[in-house]
Design a protein around this motif. Structure first.
Motif, mmCIF file in Angstrom:
data_model
loop_
_atom_site.group_PDB
_atom_site.id
_atom_site.type_symbol
_atom_site.label_atom_id
_atom_site.label_comp_id
_atom_site.label_asym_id
_atom_site.label_seq_id
_atom_site.Cartn_x
_atom_site.Cartn_y
_atom_site.Cartn_z
ATOM 1 N N ALA A 13 0.817 -1.214 0.000
ATOM 2 C CA ALA A 13 0.000 0.000 0.000
ATOM 3 C C ALA A 13 0.848 1.260 0.000
ATOM 4 O O ALA A 13 0.323 2.354 0.103
ATOM 5 N N GLY A 14 2.146 1.136 -0.150
ATOM 6 C CA GLY A 14 3.036 2.282 -0.114
ATOM 7 C C GLY A 14 3.114 3.044 -1.428
ATOM 8 O O GLY A 14 4.028 3.823 -1.638
ATOM 9 N N TRP A 15 2.179 2.833 -2.321
ATOM 10 C CA TRP A 15 2.170 3.503 -3.626
ATOM 11 C C TRP A 15 1.243 4.705 -3.590
ATOM 12 O O TRP A 15 0.335 4.778 -2.765
ATOM 13 N N LYS A 16 1.485 5.643 -4.502
ATOM 14 C CA LYS A 16 0.654 6.854 -4.540
ATOM 15 C C LYS A 16 0.450 7.312 -5.973
ATOM 16 O O LYS A 16 1.242 6.998 -6.858
ATOM 17 N N VAL A 17 -0.639 8.056 -6.162
ATOM 18 C CA VAL A 17 -0.938 8.686 -7.445
ATOM 19 C C VAL A 17 -0.743 10.183 -7.250
ATOM 20 O O VAL A 17 -1.341 10.783 -6.358
ATOM 21 N N VAL A 18 0.107 10.764 -8.085
ATOM 22 C CA VAL A 18 0.366 12.202 -8.040
ATOM 23 C C VAL A 18 -0.269 12.828 -9.277
ATOM 24 O O VAL A 18 -0.021 12.393 -10.400
ATOM 25 N N LEU A 19 -1.094 13.835 -9.046
ATOM 26 C CA LEU A 19 -1.739 14.577 -10.127
ATOM 27 C C LEU A 19 -1.002 15.899 -10.299
ATOM 28 O O LEU A 19 -0.730 16.596 -9.318
ATOM 29 N N PHE A 20 -0.680 16.236 -11.549
ATOM 30 C CA PHE A 20 0.056 17.458 -11.856
ATOM 31 C C PHE A 20 -0.860 18.499 -12.475
ATOM 32 O O PHE A 20 -1.825 18.171 -13.169
ATOM 33 N N ASN A 21 -0.528 19.755 -12.241
ATOM 34 C CA ASN A 21 -1.322 20.863 -12.743
ATOM 35 C C ASN A 21 -1.224 20.988 -14.261
ATOM 36 O O ASN A 21 -0.186 20.715 -14.856
ATOM 37 N N CYS A 22 -2.316 21.376 -14.853
ATOM 38 C CA CYS A 22 -2.336 21.760 -16.263
ATOM 39 C C CYS A 22 -3.457 22.778 -16.429
ATOM 40 O O CYS A 22 -4.416 22.783 -15.673
ATOM 41 N N ASP A 23 -3.297 23.620 -17.409
ATOM 42 C CA ASP A 23 -4.317 24.644 -17.643
ATOM 43 C C ASP A 23 -5.320 24.228 -18.708
ATOM 44 O O ASP A 23 -6.119 25.043 -19.158
ATOM 45 N N CYS A 24 -5.270 22.964 -19.095
ATOM 46 C CA CYS A 24 -6.127 22.502 -20.191
ATOM 47 C C CYS A 24 -7.455 21.916 -19.717
ATOM 48 O O CYS A 24 -8.276 21.528 -20.534
ATOM 49 N N HIS A 25 -7.675 21.845 -18.405
ATOM 50 C CA HIS A 25 -8.922 21.304 -17.875
ATOM 51 C C HIS A 25 -9.503 22.258 -16.845
ATOM 52 O O HIS A 25 -8.765 22.896 -16.098
ATOM 53 N N SER A 26 -10.812 22.299 -16.780
ATOM 54 C CA SER A 26 -11.465 23.138 -15.779
ATOM 55 C C SER A 26 -11.404 22.441 -14.418
ATOM 56 O O SER A 26 -11.188 21.228 -14.322
ATOM 57 N N VAL A 27 -11.602 23.221 -13.385
ATOM 58 C CA VAL A 27 -11.646 22.673 -12.033
ATOM 59 C C VAL A 27 -12.767 21.639 -11.937
ATOM 60 O O VAL A 27 -12.594 20.580 -11.329
ATOM 61 N N ASP A 28 -13.895 21.929 -12.566
ATOM 62 C CA ASP A 28 -15.017 20.989 -12.537
ATOM 63 C C ASP A 28 -14.643 19.643 -13.162
ATOM 64 O O ASP A 28 -15.004 18.591 -12.633
ATOM 65 N N GLU A 29 -13.915 19.673 -14.280
ATOM 66 C CA GLU A 29 -13.494 18.426 -14.929
ATOM 67 C C GLU A 29 -12.564 17.622 -14.015
ATOM 68 O O GLU A 29 -12.714 16.404 -13.898
ATOM 69 N N VAL A 30 -11.640 18.315 -13.385
ATOM 70 C CA VAL A 30 -10.698 17.646 -12.488
ATOM 71 C C VAL A 30 -11.445 17.033 -11.310
ATOM 72 O O VAL A 30 -11.230 15.867 -10.954
ATOM 73 N N GLU A 31 -12.337 17.795 -10.714
ATOM 74 C CA GLU A 31 -13.093 17.291 -9.566
ATOM 75 C C GLU A 31 -13.952 16.093 -9.945
ATOM 76 O O GLU A 31 -14.018 15.113 -9.202
ATOM 77 N N TRP A 79 -8.052 18.730 -3.216
ATOM 78 C CA TRP A 79 -6.972 18.266 -4.086
ATOM 79 C C TRP A 79 -6.822 19.161 -5.309
ATOM 80 O O TRP A 79 -5.714 19.483 -5.706
ATOM 81 N N SER A 80 -7.934 19.545 -5.934
ATOM 82 C CA SER A 80 -7.829 20.382 -7.135
ATOM 83 C C SER A 80 -7.214 21.736 -6.792
ATOM 84 O O SER A 80 -6.426 22.280 -7.569
ATOM 85 N N TRP A 81 -7.521 22.272 -5.611
ATOM 86 C CA TRP A 81 -6.913 23.533 -5.182
ATOM 87 C C TRP A 81 -5.417 23.349 -4.937
ATOM 88 O O TRP A 81 -4.606 24.184 -5.327
ATOM 89 N N GLU A 82 -5.038 22.240 -4.295
ATOM 90 C CA GLU A 82 -3.625 21.972 -4.038
ATOM 91 C C GLU A 82 -2.847 21.829 -5.351
ATOM 92 O O GLU A 82 -1.752 22.373 -5.494
#
Length: 91
Positions: free
Chosen positions: A18-36, A53-56
């Motif tokens: 369980a020591g694995w993680k998913v990291v999401l990186f910022n991009c300006d190509c999607h709206s906050v709503d799409e990310v959420e 998370w989307s704010w972070e």
């Protein structure tokens, strides 16, 4: 010193898996709503967690959005990445 008990070995193996993680990186190509929306679907989180998370991601450039086994993290990353977001699975 003897070998750890079978139960302890299982616990250590589970924690290691369980020591694995998913990291999401910022991009300006999607709206906050799409990310959420994709976070709600992929991580099965609450709307307030998806918003945090989307704010972070927006403010810091990336965020850890999921932790679990390698296989589960890869599945979550695939869903998030399916809309073109940049994600990575790592230890």
């Amino acid at each position: 010193m003897g070998r750890p008990s079978a139960a302890l070995e299982e616990k250590i193996a589970a924690e290691s898996a369980a020591g694995w993680k998913v990291v999401l990186f910022n991009c300006d190509c999607h709206s906050v709503d799409e990310v959420e929306k994709v976070l709600l679907l992929a991580a099965k989180c609450s709307l307030s967690q998806a918003r945090a998370w989307s704010w972070e991601v927006h403010s810091k450039g990336s965020a850890v959005v999921y932790r679990d086994s390698k296989e589960r993290c890869e599945a979550v990353a695939e869903i998030i990445g399916s809309i073109g977001l940049s994600v990575a699975v790592s230890r």
